[in-house]
Enzyme design. Structure first.
Site, short mmCIF file in Angstrom:
data_model
loop_
_atom_site.label_atom_id
_atom_site.label_comp_id
_atom_site.label_asym_id
_atom_site.label_seq_id
_atom_site.Cartn_x
_atom_site.Cartn_y
_atom_site.Cartn_z
N ARG A 38 5.42 -13.47 9.57
CA ARG A 38 5.98 -12.11 9.56
C ARG A 38 7.35 -12.08 10.22
O ARG A 38 7.68 -12.93 11.05
CB ARG A 38 5.06 -11.15 10.32
CG ARG A 38 3.79 -10.77 9.61
CD ARG A 38 2.90 -9.98 10.55
NE ARG A 38 3.54 -8.75 10.98
CZ ARG A 38 3.36 -7.57 10.40
NH1 ARG A 38 2.55 -7.47 9.37
NH2 ARG A 38 3.96 -6.49 10.85
N GLU A 49 0.86 -1.18 0.00
CA GLU A 49 0.00 0.00 0.00
C GLU A 49 0.90 1.24 0.00
O GLU A 49 1.79 1.34 0.84
CB GLU A 49 -0.88 0.02 1.24
CG GLU A 49 -1.90 -1.10 1.31
CD GLU A 49 -2.74 -0.99 2.57
OE1 GLU A 49 -3.55 -0.04 2.67
OE2 GLU A 49 -2.58 -1.83 3.47
N LYS A 91 3.27 2.81 11.07
CA LYS A 91 3.36 4.11 10.41
C LYS A 91 2.87 5.22 11.33
O LYS A 91 3.48 6.29 11.43
CB LYS A 91 2.54 4.09 9.12
CG LYS A 91 2.94 3.03 8.10
CD LYS A 91 2.04 3.10 6.88
CE LYS A 91 2.34 1.97 5.90
NZ LYS A 91 1.79 0.69 6.35
#
Length: 889
Positions: free
Chosen positions: A600, A385, A610
């Protein structure tokens, strides 16, 4: 546990507290088609009761599971969603009978009867117990035993049934009775024949409801094919003669597996042990007993590095046809090695062989069309993204997607998932591409999800027409969670949903007043995920053309299909979306890729959110997204981490289903390995102390040649100036040395690296007011005449001034976001010493450096030139320290 509705929406309806919705507050048992289960597996009853008491005392289930459970395959005891038939009998009964959010008394899963039955198949007691811990294998074995129904089995057939139970895939589980009967009858009498049967049935898997051609099945499995010892002996003798010259030359260093492979080509169903024995006998007859030379290890020859494209393609196809799985294994040294040796996904076009893949009547035709387009080439994609900067976790994703494609001669798209215009910025698009290329990968093509907005919209209309999607007016809060109130608009007329969806597209409905939802329940229990929502925000590429935007759940599988992706590789949290991925493609009758998930990569003492990094920037704790204390890729680049080191680190982590959390020291070790052989050496003193050589042995300054790599003189050198005044590190002199101190002190000399001089303190000059040492007066002596010193130190003469930035971990605790470790929140966990700025002296050869040049400052660490560098000001960031030597003082 919580109930999961079936596809028709039936089953118990309960709110988040586990109530039945009737207001009584009483927790009810599960009548759903699936349950979400946690368990604690204990072999001894006493241990299970002790764990139960801990839970009753209020301790959290994951904590008790971590401490007591003997099932180490899953963290916190979480088994995820389980359907009826997927668990062992008593355990399944208890799971479905248990009220929501409650704990059951211990259930005996390892029944003595099953244990004995498994042992009668040929397992040891320990093997039988381990097998019982695997619900899926246990279920398959129980079905096989029920089919056998107590009949006597041929020798070895019991372990073949176990082999079958471990190898059979869900999509051909209906054929387990057939395979069991053939094993029990002695017709499938080797693991090779069982595997051949499984492979044949899997090939049929791309068709729905196809009957098994028994004659063809038996041919493929070698049923009734008998290879006699005489046939084996005759063929082996022939092959020994073929290789006789090489055998006589190499003797027992000859690789006899070559002959084994050739036997397999002619006698496919020959018993492996019999073939091996025949080969050994014939070689012994030819060569006689082993000599001393035969017992010595053979000298390995280097394999050819460059192979032709044709042979590469052949090897690739062979590797891809290995068993479809991600090995739970250690990593490799490089990404190429990892993908070639540790990761075995399906071959392109063999999607139907993977676990969980859904086959339709048109699957075979769609796969043929797919192969015509791709030519059997591996095609992957990296779909970030564009709403933030990539971090170390993304580096793993980049390496897996681009690395897997590269390893098999395929291609990888860089696709921006730009479906949320609210958070997307041009700098993020640019930053993502820069980091992908910095890591050494070149996208085959750069695409955007927005490229396909029109097609995605048309497909949404088709789903509505099929009754598989509807326009809903529940707001975000009402749809939140896993047990929301069912939508009263789920069964609205198709024409009504079509008109409303058109109104959404034409901006006739307010933002938040309507969504398009899919009629499907995800594995995690979430019902009817949103496919489209209204956002009156211009898109960076399409402008005001659209005011409805598709969600990730709807978009990514359809874009994968449009780009003919063979392997949709994503992190484990998307496993719960796999059902909607396959459902959507099949509902639209389009090519369906295979989704593979991996764990992950998380970094301790760091955060990658973020929002939280933006908070750090806002609070001026860090300067920007590329602050070298962060673990964004731009920050690692600025700090001086070589891209190949990051790639190698990702390779070392491997590709497993488990989530990985590692300390930064592991990444730093990979960085050190690369820089140790690539970074030229220079002399720098971080905190200078002036030294005057009172008896400097030369009339004027000297220019000396210093190697860039002292261990490899062929890699170049640079010039240094040696003069009467030099500067050494303050810490390299102690007026009152501690025990074991080996560097410069009163009465203790040291050597100057590369200068050919040994110095000894003559006088210490201090500041009268502070007592601080200002300079040293030293005598010097040529190295060849002086007694060998205990240590050699770095120095500079006629230096240039540089700024050096020393970085440490930004956070003090391993998990700064964990309220148990840091109750005050991550902003209270900042390490006050995470950055130190020094004015230092450096060798003049560093005056012409370029941004991102990397050096080893001898005896200090590895450093990189910071982008803040100008002609007037040189700035160096410490990348990593040198490997620590605990005994060095």
């Amino acid at each position: 546990m919580a109930p999961k509705k079936d596809a028709k929406g039936k089953g118990s309806k309960k709110n988040a507290d586990g109530d039945g919705g009737g207001g009584s507050g009483k927790k009810t048992s599960n009548a759903g088609s699936a349950v979400k289960v946690r368990h604690i597996l204990c072999e001894k009853q006493g241990k299970s009761l002790e764990a139960l008491e801990k839970l009753k005392a209020g301790q959290k289930f994951p904590e008790v599971a971590a401490a007591y459970s003997e099932d180490k395959a899953r963290q916190g005891g979480d088994l995820g969603w389980q359907i009826r038939g997927s668990m062992v009998g008593p355990f399944q009964d208890a799971a479905f009978a248990l009220p929501i959010s409650t704990v059951n008394n211990p259930v005996c899963r390892m029944s003595g009867e099953l244990l004995l039955q498994f042992q009668h198949l040929g397992m040891s007691e320990q093997k039988a117990k381990e097998t019982l811990k695997n619900a899926n294998v246990t279920k398959n074995l129980q079905l096989a035993l029920a089919e056998v129904n107590g009949s006597n089995l041929p020798e070895g057939a019991g372990m073949l049934l176990y082999h079958l139970a471990t190898k059979i895939k869900p999509q051909i589980a209906d054929h387990l009775p057939l395979l069991t009967r053939y094993i029990a009858a002695g017709k499938l009498n080797s693991a090779m024949k069982v595997d051949a049967g499984l492979e044949y049935l899997l090939k049929l898997g791309q068709k729905v409801d196809i009957s098994v051609d028994i004659e063809q099945f038996e041919y493929e499995c070698g049923v009734n094919v008998v290879i006699t010892p005489e046939e084996i002996e005759k063929l082996v003798q022939k092959l020994i003669q073929k290789h006789k010259e090489t055998l006589l030359e190499q003797r027992y260093h000859f690789n006899s597996s070559k002959i084994m492979q050739e036997v397999r080509e002619h006698l496919k169903w020959a018993d492996g042990k019999s073939v091996k024995a025949a080969i050994d006998v014939e070689i012994f007859d030819l060569l006689g007993p082993k000599t001393e030379d035969d017992l010595k290890p053979s000298i390995k020859t280097d394999k050819k590095k460059d192979k032709s494209k044709a042979s590469d393609k052949g090897d690739n196809n062979k590797s891809l046809k290995k068993e479809n799985n991600i090995e739970n294994d250690e990593g490799a040294h490089t990404i190429g090695e990892l993908m070639k040796t540790k990761v075995h996904f399906h071959a392109p076009g063999e999607n139907y062989k993977t676990d969980g893949y859904v086959v339709t009547n048109n699957t075979e035709n769609l796969l043929k069309q797919h192969l015509l387009v791709t030519g059997g080439r591996v095609q992957t994609r990296f779909p970030p993204e564009p709403n933030g900067i990539l971090h170390i976790g993304h580096a793993k994703a980049i390496n897996i997607n681009f690395g897997y494609a590269a390893a098999y001669g395929g291609i990888c798209y860089l696709r921006y998932d730009d479906t949320n215009p609210e958070k997307e910025e041009e700098k993020f698009f640019t930053g993502i591409r820069d980091m992908v290329e910095w890591l050494g990968y070149k996208p085959y093509k750069i695409t955007h999800s927005s490229d396909y907005f029109q097609q995605l919209y048309e497909w949404a209309v088709i789903l509505i027409r099929k009754g598989l999607a509807y326009v809903c007016h529940q707001n975000a809060e009402e749809m939140k969670g896993f047990n929301p109130k069912p939508s009263e608009w789920r069964d609205r007329p198709i024409e009504e949903s079509l008109q409303l969806f058109e109104d959404m597209k034409n901006a006739k409905i307010d933002e938040g007043a309507a969504t398009l939802r899919l009629k499907i329940t995800l594995e995690e229990g979430k019902v009817d995920p949103v496919a489209y929502r209204i956002k009156f925000i211009p898109h960076h590429r399409t402008g005001d053309m659209w005011c409805i935007y598709p969600t990730y759940d709807y978009t990514h599988c359809l874009c994968d299909s449009l780009e003919n992706i063979t392997h949709s590789l994503c992190t484990k949290e998307f496993q719960s979306r796999r059902s909607s991925y396959y459902w959507l493609c099949n509902a639209l009758d389009i090519y369906c890729p295979v989704q593979w998930e991996y764990g992950r990569l998380n970094m301790n003492y760091a955060l990658v959110s973020k929002r939280k990094i933006a908070k750090l920037i806002h609070e001026r704790i860090v300067e920007d997204w590329d602050d070298p204390r962060l673990f964004t890729l731009t920050a690692l680049k600025r700090r001086g981490f070589p891209p190949e080191a990051i790639n190698n680190f990702c390779a070392q982590m491997g590709v497993t289903g488990a989530q990985i959390s590692v300390d930064p020291s592991m990444l730093e070790a990979a960085v050190r390995d690369v820089l140790n052989v690539t970074a030229p050496r220079r002399l720098v003193v971080l905190q200078p102390l002036k030294v005057i050589l009172t008896n400097f042995p030369y009339d004027s300054m000297q220019e000396i040649m210093v190697p860039d790599f002292p261990q490899n003189l062929e890699l170049g050198s640079h010039h240094m100036i040696l003069d009467r005044v030099i500067y050494i590190e303050k810490s390299d002199f102690q007026e009152n040395p501690e025990k074991g101190y080996r560097r410069l002190a009163l009465g203790q000399s040291v050597g100057l690296r590369h200068a050919g001089l040994v110095i000894k303190v003559k006088e210490v000059i201090k500041d009268v007011s502070t007592g601080e040492i200002k300079e040293l007066l030293c005598d010097c002596e040529l190295s060849e005449k002086a007694e060998k010193p205990k240590a050699f130190i770095q120095w500079v003469s006629q230096p240039i001034t540089i700024e050096v930035r020393l970085y440490e971990l930004l956070f003090q605790h391993k998990n700064p976001e964990d309220p148990n470790e840091v109750p005050g929140g991550f902003l209270t966990d900042i390490n006050p010493n995470s950055k130190m700025v020094l004015k230092s002296y450096a060798d003049r050869s560093l005056s012409s450096v370029k941004v991102y040049d990397k050096y080893q400052f001898e005896r200090i660490g590895f450093f990189s030139v910071d982008p803040d560098t100008t002609c007037e000001k040189l700035v160096f960031n410490r990348t990593v320290v040198l490997k620590e030597d605990a005994g060095k003082k």
